[in-house]
Each structure stands twice: as structure tokens, then as C-alpha cells.
Scaffold this active site. Structure first.
Site, PDB file in Angstrom:
ATOM      1  N   GLU A  79     -19.753 -17.860  10.506  1.00 50.89           N
ATOM      2  CA  GLU A  79     -21.183 -18.540  10.592  1.00 50.89           C
ATOM      3  C   GLU A  79     -21.248 -18.618  12.260  1.00 50.89           C
ATOM      4  O   GLU A  79     -20.498 -18.687  13.034  1.00 50.89           O
ATOM      5  CB  GLU A  79     -20.894 -19.840  10.080  1.00 50.89           C
ATOM      6  CG  GLU A  79     -20.810 -19.748   8.540  1.00 50.89           C
ATOM      7  CD  GLU A  79     -20.890 -21.033   7.774  1.00 50.89           C
ATOM      8  OE1 GLU A  79     -20.831 -22.142   8.536  1.00 50.89           O
ATOM      9  OE2 GLU A  79     -20.954 -21.172   6.619  1.00 50.89           O
ATOM     10  N   CYS A  82     -10.839 -30.714  10.384  1.00 53.62           N
ATOM     11  CA  CYS A  82     -11.981 -29.476  10.524  1.00 53.62           C
ATOM     12  C   CYS A  82     -12.030 -28.892   9.148  1.00 53.62           C
ATOM     13  O   CYS A  82     -10.948 -28.259   8.587  1.00 53.62           O
ATOM     14  CB  CYS A  82     -11.494 -28.982  11.653  1.00 53.62           C
ATOM     15  SG  CYS A  82     -12.366 -26.975  11.753  1.00 53.62           S
ATOM     16  N   CYS A 134     -23.730 -21.233  18.960  1.00 53.25           N
ATOM     17  CA  CYS A 134     -22.266 -21.573  18.902  1.00 53.25           C
ATOM     18  C   CYS A 134     -21.803 -20.180  17.976  1.00 53.25           C
ATOM     19  O   CYS A 134     -22.244 -19.777  16.969  1.00 53.25           O
ATOM     20  CB  CYS A 134     -22.136 -22.821  17.995  1.00 53.25           C
ATOM     21  SG  CYS A 134     -20.363 -23.147  17.691  1.00 53.25           S
ATOM     22  N   CYS A 144      -9.480 -19.992  10.467  1.00 56.17           N
ATOM     23  CA  CYS A 144      -8.597 -20.550  11.720  1.00 56.17           C
ATOM     24  C   CYS A 144      -7.316 -21.089  11.080  1.00 56.17           C
ATOM     25  O   CYS A 144      -7.113 -21.741  10.076  1.00 56.17           O
ATOM     26  CB  CYS A 144      -9.394 -21.695  12.251  1.00 56.17           C
ATOM     27  SG  CYS A 144      -8.794 -22.244  13.701  1.00 56.17           S
ATOM     28  N   CYS A 165      -6.549 -28.330  12.406  1.00 48.48           N
ATOM     29  CA  CYS A 165      -6.734 -29.415  12.847  1.00 48.48           C
ATOM     30  C   CYS A 165      -7.162 -30.273  11.676  1.00 48.48           C
ATOM     31  O   CYS A 165      -8.096 -29.575  10.727  1.00 48.48           O
ATOM     32  CB  CYS A 165      -8.023 -29.545  13.964  1.00 48.48           C
ATOM     33  SG  CYS A 165      -7.672 -28.447  15.447  1.00 48.48           S
ATOM     34  N   CYS A 171     -20.167 -29.597  14.225  1.00 49.29           N
ATOM     35  CA  CYS A 171     -18.835 -29.454  15.040  1.00 49.29           C
ATOM     36  C   CYS A 171     -17.818 -29.703  13.636  1.00 49.29           C
ATOM     37  O   CYS A 171     -17.769 -30.494  13.275  1.00 49.29           O
ATOM     38  CB  CYS A 171     -18.520 -30.474  15.930  1.00 49.29           C
ATOM     39  SG  CYS A 171     -18.604 -29.567  17.455  1.00 49.29           S
TER      40      CYS A 171
HETATM   41  S1  SF4 Z   1     -11.310 -27.575  15.260  1.00 51.71           S
HETATM   42 FE1  SF4 Z   1     -11.480 -26.085  13.335  1.00 51.71          FE
HETATM   43  S2  SF4 Z   1     -12.011 -24.108  14.282  1.00 51.71           S
HETATM   44 FE2  SF4 Z   1     -11.539 -25.405  16.014  1.00 51.71          FE
HETATM   45  S3  SF4 Z   1      -9.080 -24.823  16.304  1.00 51.71           S
HETATM   46 FE3  SF4 Z   1      -9.215 -26.772  14.923  1.00 51.71          FE
HETATM   47  S4  SF4 Z   1      -8.916 -25.889  12.962  1.00 51.71           S
HETATM   48 FE4  SF4 Z   1      -9.543 -24.084  14.301  1.00 51.71          FE
END
Ligand code: SF4
Length: 369
Positions: free
Chosen positions: A96, A143, A129, A136, A140, A359
Site C-alpha cells: 500500500e 501496528c 507514504c 513487516c 511492533c 500510521c
Molecule cells: S510500525 Fe509496523 S511497519 Fe513499522 S516497523 Fe513496526 S511492525 Fe513494521
């Protein structure tokens, strides 16, 4: 769209295109013409590169070369003007890319005179962006992208191609139109370092977006921060911090076990900044987790002595994630404590929340739509 075994030229730099042209027994300046056509003029089809001999174009297509590989597979528009693009590559993988018009990078500002001057200059700019990986691996906890795991790295052409696809769709053209790039979409750019840095170079040297209008955000891949500081062409550095101490950061970002806050802040302190440049610390505020006044005071102590600013982001809700968005007063209080300690601190306005473009919300939800 070209077949899966096609060879995209987008992603090759000037010297690679020159070598390619020479391989076809063409004079080396044909490489430069290809570079101009692909990046500066953003021509989409080999047939349309009128500066090249027809025979050379035919030979390139005959051997499976085409200009680009990505296609826009979906586009969702938010009520605030943000657009979320689903970009698909020939192997079927998607990422995206988000277009945020009127450009701001989401900062509501601290109300200072500098902000007022800044907002006057903001007219007519936009931010894109950009994603660097499919999914990923960093995990985190706040996220949505992290829930996917990582599927694969993007190539330099696939990273730059997202930007070019959005520019094309929005009918804007840098450097005439003021475009900012943030490498903050899906993925951790510093875990796909070579492709990311090559894409940044192509976007600067080819497409014409100044490096000063690009920012990359890392979750804290410390050795790469050192490498990044040595790059001749590089975006600005943002570090996704999100905590005021190690215990909290490890809970929110398990990568902190590998490189802790001490190492990360040391890398930020030693980062070779250019004139008037600052490191940005991003801090996603999670209600009752990391948003208390004592956390703001602890953070202020941690970043003291680093030429930095802090961007606060009130957490954007997403399905399947057990956090909540802090009250506005708590966000303002957090900001006030940091400003009073001497750290420039901004609140980023959430963009495109209604289409999951904000975000930490990128998760290919359009596929189901
Ligand atoms: S915020 Fe999301 S996309 Fe960014 S490094 Fe952490 S897990 Fe990966």
C-alpha cells in the site's frame, strides 16, 4: 501488463542502463536517454521513447524488457483527501502507498511563529507514504502491518515505482510540484537497505525529488543507522521510539531486545546531521500505556542533548489490536512537557483513518474490498 517473466527497466540506475544499451551494441549515451525517459519524463511504454531508434526499442521488447512492473490494483479515497493505493506486482504480491494532499506530513504544529510561516509555505504540497517490504518482520505490537509478518523485500524499482504510479495517477510532477516522501509505509526500510537506498537515489537523481523532502523511519536497526549516515544521497532520519524506557519499549517493540534504547539514542546522537537538519523521534501515544506525564518527563531526559524533534501520533485504532487512543488533553499535556523541556514537539494529525491509511494501519485490507 507484462508477463511474470518480464524484465522491468524501472529500478536500473544510469550506469546499469548504459551497460544494458552497450550490451545491445548501442552507443553509451542511449543509457542516459533511457534514464531520462524512464525517470524524468516518466514515459510508460518503450514504444513512446521517441529519442531511441525503433530497432533498439523492438529489440528490448523482444527480449522481455518493459518499463515498469507495478499496477494500481485499487484506490480508496478518504473524506480528508487522503488516497490509499493498492499496488500489485507481477508475482501477485501487493503493498500500500498513501497519498496525503495539501501537504503536510501530518504535523499540527506547536503553534509557534515558525509554524505559521511553515503553514504558509505548505500550500500546494503533498506527501506520499511509501512501502519498502511486503508485510513487516519487526512486530511492533501496535501496528497492523506487523501482524502480517514479512513476505518479501521490494526491489528498488518496486519502491520507486510506487511513487511514480501515484504521481501519474495524481497528475503531479516534481520538482515543479512540491512532493514530500516518507518511507514509513509497510515494512522496515533498514531491513531492505540496499534496495531502499537505491530507490531513494533514483527518486532524487531521476525523478527530481530533493533528498531534503524525503524522510525514512526505522524501528531502530542500529548498525544501519551508522551506514545510513555515510550515504552521500539520503533522506532525513526518523526513529520510531514509542517508549520512554527499555522495559516499556521491549514490550511494545520486541526489536528493542536486540538494540536497546541506550544503543539507539547513542546512534541518534552520533548521526551526522546536515545544516538545519534534526533527527525526528516518532512516538505513538497509547492510552494508559506510554502517555502519562512521567513518561513525557522521562522521554525529555532521554533525548536531551540530541539535535531532535519529537512527532507525537495518537494511536490509530485497528481491528485485532488491544490498545486505545488517548484523550486529546493527555496528548496536549505530553506535548507541553516536552516543549517546556526544550524539545520541539509536534502532534501529527491522523490522515485517512476512515480508510485505514493512517500510521500503523496498512494491512492490504483493500484486497477484500
Ligand atoms: S510500525 Fe509496523 S511497519 Fe513499522 S516497523 Fe513496526 S511492525 Fe513494521
Amino acid at each position: 501488463m507484462p508477463e511474470i517473466n518480464h524484465k522491468p527497466l524501472l529500478g536500473l540506475d544510469a550506469s546499469e542502463l548504459t551497460a544494458l544499451a552497450e550490451g545491445f551494441q548501442q552507443p553509451s549515451y542511449r543509457g542516459k536517454q533511457l534514464f531520462e525517459a524512464i525517470y524524468r519524463k516518466r514515459i510508460e511504454s518503450l514504444d513512446e521513447i521517441s529519442t531511441l531508434p525503433i530497432e533498439f526499442r523492438k529489440e528490448l521488447s523482444g527480449q522481455g524488457y518493459s518499463i515498469r512492473s507495478e499496477e494500481v490494483a485499487g484506490k480508496f479515497k478518504s473524506s480528508d483527501g487522503t488516497a490509499r493505493y493498492l499496488i500489485r506486482f507481477p508475482d501477485g504480491q501487493t503493498v500500500e502507498t498513501v497519498w496525503m494532499p495539501e501537504g503536510d506530513d501530518g504535523e499540527a504544529g506547536d503553534g509557534s511563529d515558525a509554524d505559521i510561516v511553515e503553514s504558509a509555505r505548505n500550500f500546494g504540497r503533498a506527501t506520499i507514504c511509501v512501502s519498502s517490504q511486503v508485510g513487516c518482520a519487526v512486530d511492533c505490537r501496535f501496528c497492523l502491518t506487523g501482524l502480517l509478518g514479512v513476505k518479501r523485500n521490494l526491489t528498488a524499482g518496486e519502491i520507486a515505482g510506487q511513487v511514480m504510479a501515484v504521481l501519474r495517477d495524481q497528475q503531479v510532477s516534481p520538482p515543479h510540484d512540491r512532493i514530500n516522501l516518507v518511507f514509513m509505509g509497510m515494512g522496515e526500510p533498514f531491513l531492505n537497505y540496499d534496495s531502499f537506498i537505491k530507490a531513494a537515489r533514483l527518486l532524487v537523481e531521476g525523478v527530481g525529488i530533493p533528498q531534503s523532502r524525503m524522510t525514512v523511519s526505522t524501528a531502530g536497526i542500529v548498525p544501519r543507522i551508522g551506514d545510513f549516515g555515510e550515504e552521500e544521497i539520503r533522506p532525513k532520519l526518523a526513529i520510531s521510539l514509542n517508549a520512554s524506557n527499555d522495559e516499556m519499549r521491549t514490550r511494545l517493540m520486541p526489536i528493542n531486545r536486540k538494540w536497546d534504547m541506550g544503543q539507539l539514542l547513542e546512534a541518534a546522537k552520533n548521526f551526522p546531521l546536515r545544516n538545519r537538519e534534526k533527527v525526528t523521534f516518532e512516538y505513538v501515544l497509547l492510552s494508559e500505556v506510554n502517555d502519562a506525564p512521567e513518561h513525557a518527563r522521562e522521554l525529555a531526559e532521554k533525548v536531551r542533548g540530541i539535535r531532535a524533534k519529537v512527532n507525537l501520533i495518537a494511536w490509530n485504532p485497528g481491528p485485532g489490536i488491544e490498545f486505545s487512543t488517548p484523550q486529546a488533553e493527555r496528548v496536549l499535556r505530553f506535548q507541553r512537557i516536552l516543549i517546556d523541556s526544550g524539545t520541539p514537539t509536534f502532534i501529527r494529525r491522523p490522515r485517512g483513518r476512515d480508510i485505514y491509511a493512517a500510521c500503523g494501519q496498512l494491512k492490504q485490507t483493500m484486497e477484500a474490498a
